[in-house]
Design a protein around this motif. Structure first.
Motif, PDB file in Angstrom:
ATOM      1  N   ARG A   1       0.824  -1.216   0.000  1.00 48.87           N
ATOM      2  CA  ARG A   1       0.000   0.000   0.000  1.00 48.87           C
ATOM      3  C   ARG A   1       0.856   1.263   0.000  1.00 48.87           C
ATOM      4  NH1 ARG A   1       0.207   2.165   4.921  1.00 48.87           N
ATOM      5  NH2 ARG A   1       0.949   0.859   6.649  1.00 48.87           N
ATOM      6  N   LEU A   2       2.119   1.138   0.444  1.00 45.85           N
ATOM      7  CA  LEU A   2       3.006   2.305   0.476  1.00 45.85           C
ATOM      8  C   LEU A   2       3.377   2.776  -0.928  1.00 45.85           C
ATOM      9  CD1 LEU A   2       5.404   1.183   3.366  1.00 45.85           C
ATOM     10  CD2 LEU A   2       3.504   2.823   3.497  1.00 45.85           C
ATOM     11  N   LEU A   3       3.133   1.929  -1.928  1.00 49.82           N
ATOM     12  CA  LEU A   3       3.432   2.294  -3.318  1.00 49.82           C
ATOM     13  C   LEU A   3       2.266   2.999  -4.007  1.00 49.82           C
ATOM     14  CD1 LEU A   3       5.266  -0.962  -4.493  1.00 49.82           C
ATOM     15  CD2 LEU A   3       6.310   1.255  -3.997  1.00 49.82           C
ATOM     16  N   LEU A   4       1.126   3.079  -3.330  1.00 48.30           N
ATOM     17  CA  LEU A   4      -0.059   3.692  -3.939  1.00 48.30           C
ATOM     18  C   LEU A   4       0.037   5.212  -3.861  1.00 48.30           C
ATOM     19  CD1 LEU A   4      -2.821   1.300  -2.569  1.00 48.30           C
ATOM     20  CD2 LEU A   4      -2.025   1.476  -4.940  1.00 48.30           C
ATOM     21  N   GLN A   5       0.470   5.824  -4.952  1.00 42.57           N
ATOM     22  CA  GLN A   5       0.598   7.277  -5.045  1.00 42.57           C
ATOM     23  C   GLN A   5       1.275   7.852  -3.795  1.00 42.57           C
ATOM     24  OE1 GLN A   5      -3.650   7.937  -5.880  1.00 42.57           O
ATOM     25  NE2 GLN A   5      -3.106   8.482  -7.960  1.00 42.57           N
ATOM     26  N   PRO A   6       2.510   7.446  -3.531  1.00 41.66           N
ATOM     27  CA  PRO A   6       3.188   7.842  -2.293  1.00 41.66           C
ATOM     28  C   PRO A   6       3.651   9.296  -2.300  1.00 41.66           C
ATOM     29  CG  PRO A   6       4.705   6.669  -3.709  1.00 41.66           C
ATOM     30  CD  PRO A   6       3.355   6.600  -4.385  1.00 41.66           C
ATOM     31  N   LEU A   7       3.776   9.859  -1.104  1.00 38.80           N
ATOM     32  CA  LEU A   7       4.368  11.185  -0.899  1.00 38.80           C
ATOM     33  C   LEU A   7       3.750  12.232  -1.828  1.00 38.80           C
ATOM     34  CD1 LEU A   7       8.060   9.901  -0.527  1.00 38.80           C
ATOM     35  CD2 LEU A   7       6.366  10.356   1.269  1.00 38.80           C
ATOM     36  N   GLY A   8       4.511  12.784  -2.780  1.00 36.39           N
ATOM     37  CA  GLY A   8       3.976  13.744  -3.743  1.00 36.39           C
ATOM     38  C   GLY A   8       3.975  13.162  -5.144  1.00 36.39           C
TER      39      GLY A   8
END
Length: 250
Positions: free
Chosen positions: A36-43
């Protein structure tokens, strides 16, 4: 594996090509609970890199995050969306329950549904379309997305060309009636003149806000009328397609 957060930080557009490639390679060892951390992370500057990792992982590795991947194509202008869409298209049947959920519970989000049709459903075969037939039929009751649904049902021979033409005629008449009623309710409004007036005020924020507020009702009328005319044009295009094919899909 290196700290997952540190690796994702290296997906930034400004990271060197070599560092980014190394991070993408290492992230392919990511655990299911961290996907889930790869789903549109950060900006947004990290999304292209994250999408590249997801595509390299492929299906079924990305199965736990399918709903989030479908959300990624809510706007195809988002970084990474162009990489995610083909992956979703290829997944096929396992994606069906999530698309059904969107069609049932997010039908107000026409842009999202539009991209689901454009990027996924328009490429599916009849066996897959039959599985979402109930949702497609329900969508035909609306407006813009209704035309996408009708075309899909027609192309895959679930609805006949004759049936689609009858439904389109009904939508056409309803839209023309609504346009006529609008013009009766708001006589004498010149939408082109309204637009010119706004163009003259647009570079002065105070004037443009005041102009919009003063003419809010006229703007609402012009927007609604324009939307209806666009819908009528799209109906005419689909009618032409059906008629040009002899009322049968190509």
């Amino acid at each position: 594996m290196e700290d997952i957060h540190a690796l994702i930080q290296k997906l930034d557009w400004d990271t060197s090509e070599a560092e980014q490639a190394e991070a993408i390679h290492k992230l392919q060892d990511i655990q299911d609970e961290e996907l889930r951390l790869l789903l549109q992370p950060l900006g947004k500057e990290y999304w292209d890199g994250a999408a590249e990792v997801i595509v390299k992982l492929g299906y079924p590795s990305v199965k736990p995050i399918l709903p989030g991947l479908l959300e990624w194509i809510q706007d195809m202008n988002w970084p990474g969306a162009g990489r995610i869409a083909p992956l979703l298209r290829e997944i096929g049947d396992p994606l069906i329950p999530y698309i059904q959920d969107v069609f049932r519970n997010h039908s107000q989000d026409e842009e999202w549904m539009y991209w689901i049709f454009e990027m996924i459903i328009d490429y599916w075969d009849k066996d897959q379309i039959v599985q979402i037939q109930e949702e497609l039929i329900r969508l035909t009751e609306g407006k813009i997305i209704a035309l996408k649904a009708l075309r899909t049902l027609w192309v895959h021979q679930i609805y006949s060309g004759e049936s689609v033409l009858l439904l389109l005629e009904d939508k056409m008449q309803r839209s023309l009636t609504e346009i006529a009623q609008l013009e009766i309710a708001y006589p004498g409004i010149d939408c082109e003149a309204l637009g010119r007036g706004f163009s003259e005020a647009i570079f002065t924020p105070e004037l443009s806000r005041a102009y919009i507020e003063e003419h809010r009702e006229e703007f609402n009328f012009c927007h609604r009328k324009s939307t209806l005319h666009d819908f009528v044009s799209e109906i005419e295009e689909l009618v032409s397609e059906c008629m040009g094919s002899g009322n049968a899909p190509a």
